[in-house]
Design a protein around this motif. Structure first.
Motif, PDB file in Angstrom:
ATOM      1  N   TYR A 131      73.961   4.773 104.849  1.00  0.00           N
ATOM      2  CA  TYR A 131      72.593   5.055 105.292  1.00  0.00           C
ATOM      3  C   TYR A 131      71.945   3.717 105.584  1.00  0.00           C
ATOM      4  O   TYR A 131      72.074   2.776 104.787  1.00  0.00           O
ATOM      5  CB  TYR A 131      71.776   5.761 104.209  1.00  0.00           C
ATOM      6  CG  TYR A 131      72.099   7.221 104.045  1.00  0.00           C
ATOM      7  CD1 TYR A 131      71.420   8.181 104.792  1.00  0.00           C
ATOM      8  CD2 TYR A 131      73.069   7.634 103.153  1.00  0.00           C
ATOM      9  CE1 TYR A 131      71.713   9.526 104.643  1.00  0.00           C
ATOM     10  CE2 TYR A 131      73.364   8.983 102.999  1.00  0.00           C
ATOM     11  CZ  TYR A 131      72.684   9.915 103.748  1.00  0.00           C
ATOM     12  OH  TYR A 131      72.979  11.246 103.602  1.00  0.00           O
ATOM     13  N   LEU A 132      71.270   3.605 106.693  1.00  0.00           N
ATOM     14  CA  LEU A 132      70.454   2.447 107.008  1.00  0.00           C
ATOM     15  C   LEU A 132      69.011   2.898 106.845  1.00  0.00           C
ATOM     16  O   LEU A 132      68.586   3.872 107.478  1.00  0.00           O
ATOM     17  CB  LEU A 132      70.710   1.965 108.442  1.00  0.00           C
ATOM     18  CG  LEU A 132      69.917   0.738 108.888  1.00  0.00           C
ATOM     19  CD1 LEU A 132      70.248  -0.489 108.035  1.00  0.00           C
ATOM     20  CD2 LEU A 132      70.204   0.449 110.365  1.00  0.00           C
ATOM     21  N   ILE A 133      68.300   2.213 105.951  1.00  0.00           N
ATOM     22  CA  ILE A 133      66.913   2.617 105.675  1.00  0.00           C
ATOM     23  C   ILE A 133      65.971   1.440 105.860  1.00  0.00           C
ATOM     24  O   ILE A 133      66.383   0.280 105.851  1.00  0.00           O
ATOM     25  CB  ILE A 133      66.754   3.195 104.247  1.00  0.00           C
ATOM     26  CG1 ILE A 133      67.038   2.121 103.172  1.00  0.00           C
ATOM     27  CG2 ILE A 133      67.651   4.414 104.054  1.00  0.00           C
ATOM     28  CD1 ILE A 133      66.658   2.569 101.760  1.00  0.00           C
ATOM     29  N   GLU A 134      64.709   1.758 106.012  1.00  0.00           N
ATOM     30  CA  GLU A 134      63.623   0.773 106.084  1.00  0.00           C
ATOM     31  C   GLU A 134      62.810   0.956 104.808  1.00  0.00           C
ATOM     32  O   GLU A 134      62.260   2.021 104.565  1.00  0.00           O
ATOM     33  CB  GLU A 134      62.759   1.047 107.315  1.00  0.00           C
ATOM     34  CG  GLU A 134      61.646   0.055 107.543  1.00  0.00           C
ATOM     35  CD  GLU A 134      62.131  -1.255 108.139  1.00  0.00           C
ATOM     36  OE1 GLU A 134      61.593  -2.295 107.751  1.00  0.00           O
ATOM     37  OE2 GLU A 134      63.041  -1.226 108.990  1.00  0.00           O
ATOM     38  N   ALA A 135      62.771  -0.075 103.976  1.00  0.00           N
ATOM     39  CA  ALA A 135      62.050   0.010 102.704  1.00  0.00           C
ATOM     40  C   ALA A 135      61.218  -1.253 102.514  1.00  0.00           C
ATOM     41  O   ALA A 135      61.586  -2.322 103.005  1.00  0.00           O
ATOM     42  CB  ALA A 135      63.035   0.166 101.547  1.00  0.00           C
ATOM     43  N   PRO A 136      60.109  -1.138 101.794  1.00  0.00           N
ATOM     44  CA  PRO A 136      59.239  -2.301 101.626  1.00  0.00           C
ATOM     45  C   PRO A 136      59.864  -3.419 100.794  1.00  0.00           C
ATOM     46  O   PRO A 136      59.535  -4.581 100.977  1.00  0.00           O
ATOM     47  CB  PRO A 136      57.993  -1.735 100.934  1.00  0.00           C
ATOM     48  CG  PRO A 136      58.411  -0.437 100.351  1.00  0.00           C
ATOM     49  CD  PRO A 136      59.553   0.059 101.168  1.00  0.00           C
ATOM     50  N   ASP A 137      60.776  -3.060  99.883  1.00  0.00           N
ATOM     51  CA  ASP A 137      61.388  -4.085  99.025  1.00  0.00           C
ATOM     52  C   ASP A 137      62.665  -3.531  98.388  1.00  0.00           C
ATOM     53  O   ASP A 137      62.995  -2.346  98.545  1.00  0.00           O
ATOM     54  CB  ASP A 137      60.410  -4.560  97.943  1.00  0.00           C
ATOM     55  CG  ASP A 137      59.834  -3.429  97.110  1.00  0.00           C
ATOM     56  OD1 ASP A 137      60.572  -2.474  96.794  1.00  0.00           O
ATOM     57  OD2 ASP A 137      58.635  -3.499  96.777  1.00  0.00           O
ATOM     58  N   LEU A 138      63.381  -4.390  97.679  1.00  0.00           N
ATOM     59  CA  LEU A 138      64.641  -4.008  97.059  1.00  0.00           C
ATOM     60  C   LEU A 138      64.456  -2.885  96.047  1.00  0.00           C
ATOM     61  O   LEU A 138      65.276  -1.969  95.972  1.00  0.00           O
ATOM     62  CB  LEU A 138      65.304  -5.223  96.392  1.00  0.00           C
ATOM     63  CG  LEU A 138      66.631  -4.955  95.687  1.00  0.00           C
ATOM     64  CD1 LEU A 138      67.681  -4.410  96.645  1.00  0.00           C
ATOM     65  CD2 LEU A 138      67.134  -6.227  95.010  1.00  0.00           C
ATOM     66  N   ASP A 139      63.388  -2.928  95.279  1.00  0.00           N
ATOM     67  CA  ASP A 139      63.165  -1.872  94.289  1.00  0.00           C
ATOM     68  C   ASP A 139      63.071  -0.502  94.949  1.00  0.00           C
ATOM     69  O   ASP A 139      63.626   0.479  94.443  1.00  0.00           O
ATOM     70  CB  ASP A 139      61.906  -2.145  93.465  1.00  0.00           C
ATOM     71  CG  ASP A 139      62.090  -3.284  92.478  1.00  0.00           C
ATOM     72  OD1 ASP A 139      63.247  -3.585  92.116  1.00  0.00           O
ATOM     73  OD2 ASP A 139      61.071  -3.868  92.064  1.00  0.00           O
TER      74      ASP A 139
END
Length: 121
Positions: A82-90
C-alpha cells in the motif's frame, strides 16, 4: 509524506486456507482499503504475483545478469503493498497496525524518498 507499507507473509499459507477463510481474508483487505480511501490517505496498492514469477537483474562488471526467482529466500515473501499519504511516521504506523496482514505476517513501513523536482511529498 508518502509511506510504503510492504506486506510480507508466507506465500503458501493462502493456498492452505479454507475457502471460507480466504473469503474472510479478501473481505478484510477490501474493508481496510476502503478505510484508507475514506480517510484520504490511499495513494495506491497492489498484490504481487508469487515469487516464482520474479526475475532478478543486477550488473556484474558492467554487464547485466538476469536470474529467475526472488532476490533472497526467506520464510516470508513480499506479497503486496500500500502506498499511503500520512502526516508523519506515527500515523503511517497506525495504518500499518490496522492492516490485516499484520495479524499473519509483517508490515514494513518505509518513507518514500521524494525526488527533487517531483510532486511527491
Amino acid at each position: 509524506m508518502q509511506y510504503l507499507l510492504m506486506l510480507f507473509s508466507e506465500e503458501g499459507a493462502w493456498s492452505r486456507m479454507s475457502q471460507a477463510d480466504q473469503q474472510r481474508g479478501v473481505a478484510a483487505y477490501q474493508a481496510y482499503t476502503q478505510a484508507l480511501k475514506e480517510a484520504g490517505v490511499w495513494v495506491g496498492s497492489n498484490r504481487l504475483q508469487d515469487t516464482g514469477t520474479a526475475t532478478t537483474v543486477r550488473l556484474v562488471e558492467g554487464k547485466s545478469q538476469v536470474l529467475d526467482g526472488p532476490y533472497i529466500d526467506s520464510k516470508e515473501q513480499l506479497g503486496g503493498y500500500y502506498l499511503i499519504e500520512a502526516p508523519d511516521l506515527d500515523a503511517a504506523l497506525g495504518w500499518a497496525a490496522r492492516c490485516p496482514g499484520a495479524s499473519h505476517g509483517t508490515i514494513e513501513v518505509r518513507p518514500v524518498w521524494a525526488m527533487s523536482g517531483t510532486s511527491a511529498a
